[in-house]
Enzyme design. Structure first.
Site, PDB file in Angstrom:
ATOM      1  N   ASP A   1      -2.938   6.926  38.101  1.00 15.66           N
ATOM      2  CA  ASP A   1      -2.806   8.045  37.165  1.00 15.66           C
ATOM      3  C   ASP A   1      -1.958   7.565  35.981  1.00 15.66           C
ATOM      4  O   ASP A   1      -0.780   7.264  36.155  1.00 15.66           O
ATOM      5  CB  ASP A   1      -2.133   9.223  37.900  1.00 15.66           C
ATOM      6  CG  ASP A   1      -1.901  10.422  36.996  1.00 15.66           C
ATOM      7  OD1 ASP A   1      -2.353  10.405  35.841  1.00 15.66           O
ATOM      8  OD2 ASP A   1      -1.254  11.385  37.469  1.00 15.66           O
TER       9      ASP A   1
ATOM     10  N   ASP B   1       5.897   8.032  28.619  1.00 11.90           N
ATOM     11  CA  ASP B   1       7.231   8.592  28.871  1.00 11.90           C
ATOM     12  C   ASP B   1       8.074   7.613  29.690  1.00 11.90           C
ATOM     13  O   ASP B   1       9.275   7.452  29.430  1.00 11.90           O
ATOM     14  CB  ASP B   1       7.115   9.928  29.619  1.00 11.90           C
ATOM     15  CG  ASP B   1       6.315  10.942  28.825  1.00 11.90           C
ATOM     16  OD1 ASP B   1       6.313  10.854  27.586  1.00 11.90           O
ATOM     17  OD2 ASP B   1       5.680  11.817  29.455  1.00 11.90           O
TER      18      ASP B   1
HETATM   19  O1  RIB Z   1       3.220  12.601  28.616  1.00 12.51           O
HETATM   20  C1  RIB Z   1       2.781  13.333  29.735  1.00 12.51           C
HETATM   21  C2  RIB Z   1       3.278  14.739  29.648  1.00 12.51           C
HETATM   22  O2  RIB Z   1       2.670  15.368  28.549  1.00 12.51           O
HETATM   23  C3  RIB Z   1       2.923  15.582  30.849  1.00 12.51           C
HETATM   24  O3  RIB Z   1       3.931  15.564  31.830  1.00 12.51           O
HETATM   25  C4  RIB Z   1       2.683  16.962  30.261  1.00 12.51           C
HETATM   26  O4  RIB Z   1       3.682  17.854  30.619  1.00 12.51           O
HETATM   27  C5  RIB Z   1       2.635  16.757  28.754  1.00 12.51           C
HETATM   28  O5  RIB Z   1       3.707  17.283  28.131  1.00 12.51           O
END
Ligand code: RIB
Length: 307
Positions: free
Chosen positions: A246, A252
């Protein structure tokens, strides 16, 4: 321990696997369904904390069970929650995420309370800014909060990482105050108008961002790694080959970890190399914040790939 302030979104991720992405008007039978903490800001805070930073999160949640969960989740990660405030009427945000068999995703985010983060909320956190080694912000909250974050951090001479995701237009003055910008290819195209197809065009996009007054440009390239331009030289720091389950939240993972590593004093290239490893490990698990690797997993992985 380095101090990282993250200003950004917290939303609940509602995720389902799907055999294919639905066409307009189509209903697809998918599953399994998973619910968990998300939002780009929250995910990046977790990634930074798991790599060893002392993280303060600035966000807003609703007066509801999801909001209570958010604070519990952050506390479990040892993230400081004194600037996670509650909105009186808006619900905690939510993201609807579909992940297909190629591990690619489509996301719709309803920001809810975190979309109401205000200039005052940011100013309230000024002592945390004063104590910070670095400030990390995305584009997934109100422009008012984003611009105030950049102004406050810049006034305090703090380095700022801007992850311009999801893309929204930001004024040139704010962009010129940023120390590091970390778009993916799509966001870099929106920011510069350059269609990224190869190393030459990625360099062109990086130059265009550098011309906006940003000293360090990091264009993330998915599994290919990250293109880095420091105002003098451009180079790709390659990513790591892993079995992806995934890819949601990989950016992030990269941003939170990069904030920790660069604040710890790693060189630009070494910080990106390690952050690439964090992003690679994050895609081997399902989910977003819960899929962020711990520091020892990253150290072991890097030792294995070097051996
Ligand atoms: O970058 C992934 C995130 O983007 C997810 O967790 C979702 O919440 C969106 O904000």
């Amino acid at each position: 321990m380095v101090n990282v302030v993250v200003v950004g979104s917290y939303v609940v991720d509602l995720m389902s696997r799907t055999p294919h992405m639905p066409k307009p008007g189509e209903t697809v039978l998918g599953g399994p369904f998973r619910m968990g903490p998300g939002g780009k800001g929250g995910n990046q805070a977790v990634s930074a904390a798991r790599q060893g930073a002392n993280v303060t999160m600035v966000t807003k949640v609703g007066k509801d069970l999801f909001g209570e969960d958010a604070i519990r989740n952050f506390e479990n990660e040892r993230i400081i929650t004194s600037h996670v405030t509650t909105h009186e009427t808006e619900a905690t945000g939510a993201a609807l995420i579909a992940v297909d068999t190629e591990s690619e995703n489509m996301i719709v985010v309803a920001l809810g309370a975190c979309g109401k983060l205000s200039r005052d909320d940011v100013i309230q956190a000024q002592q945390s800014f004063a104590d910070a080694d670095i400030v990390l912000v995305q584009l997934e909250t109100s422009l008012e909060a984003i611009e105030s974050t950049i102004t406050l951090a810049n006034d305090m001479s703090k380095p700022i990482i801007l992850n311009p995701a999801p893309y929204q237009e930001l004024d040139q003055e704010s962009l010129s105050k940023v120390s590091y910008i970390t778009p993916n290819e799509t966001e870099a195209e929106f920011l510069t108008g350059v269609n990224i197809v190869d190393e030459k065009s990625v360099h062109e996009a990086a130059l265009a961002l550098s011309d906006k007054g940003i000293p360090n440009v990091l264009i993330t390239l998915g599994k290919k790694g990250c293109y880095v331009y420091d105002g003098k030289d451009g180079r790709t720091i390659p990513g790591f080959a892993v079995e992806a389950i995934d890819t949601t939240g990989a950016g992030d993972a990269f941003n939170g970890a990069f904030a920790t590593f660069i604040a710890e004093g790693y060189s630009l290239d070494d910080a990106v190399y390690r952050a690439n490893a964090v992003a690679a490990l994050s895609v081997t698990k399902l989910g977003t914040a819960p899929a962020m690797p711990q520091k020892d997993e990253v150290d072991n992985f890097l030792q294995r790939v070097k051996a």
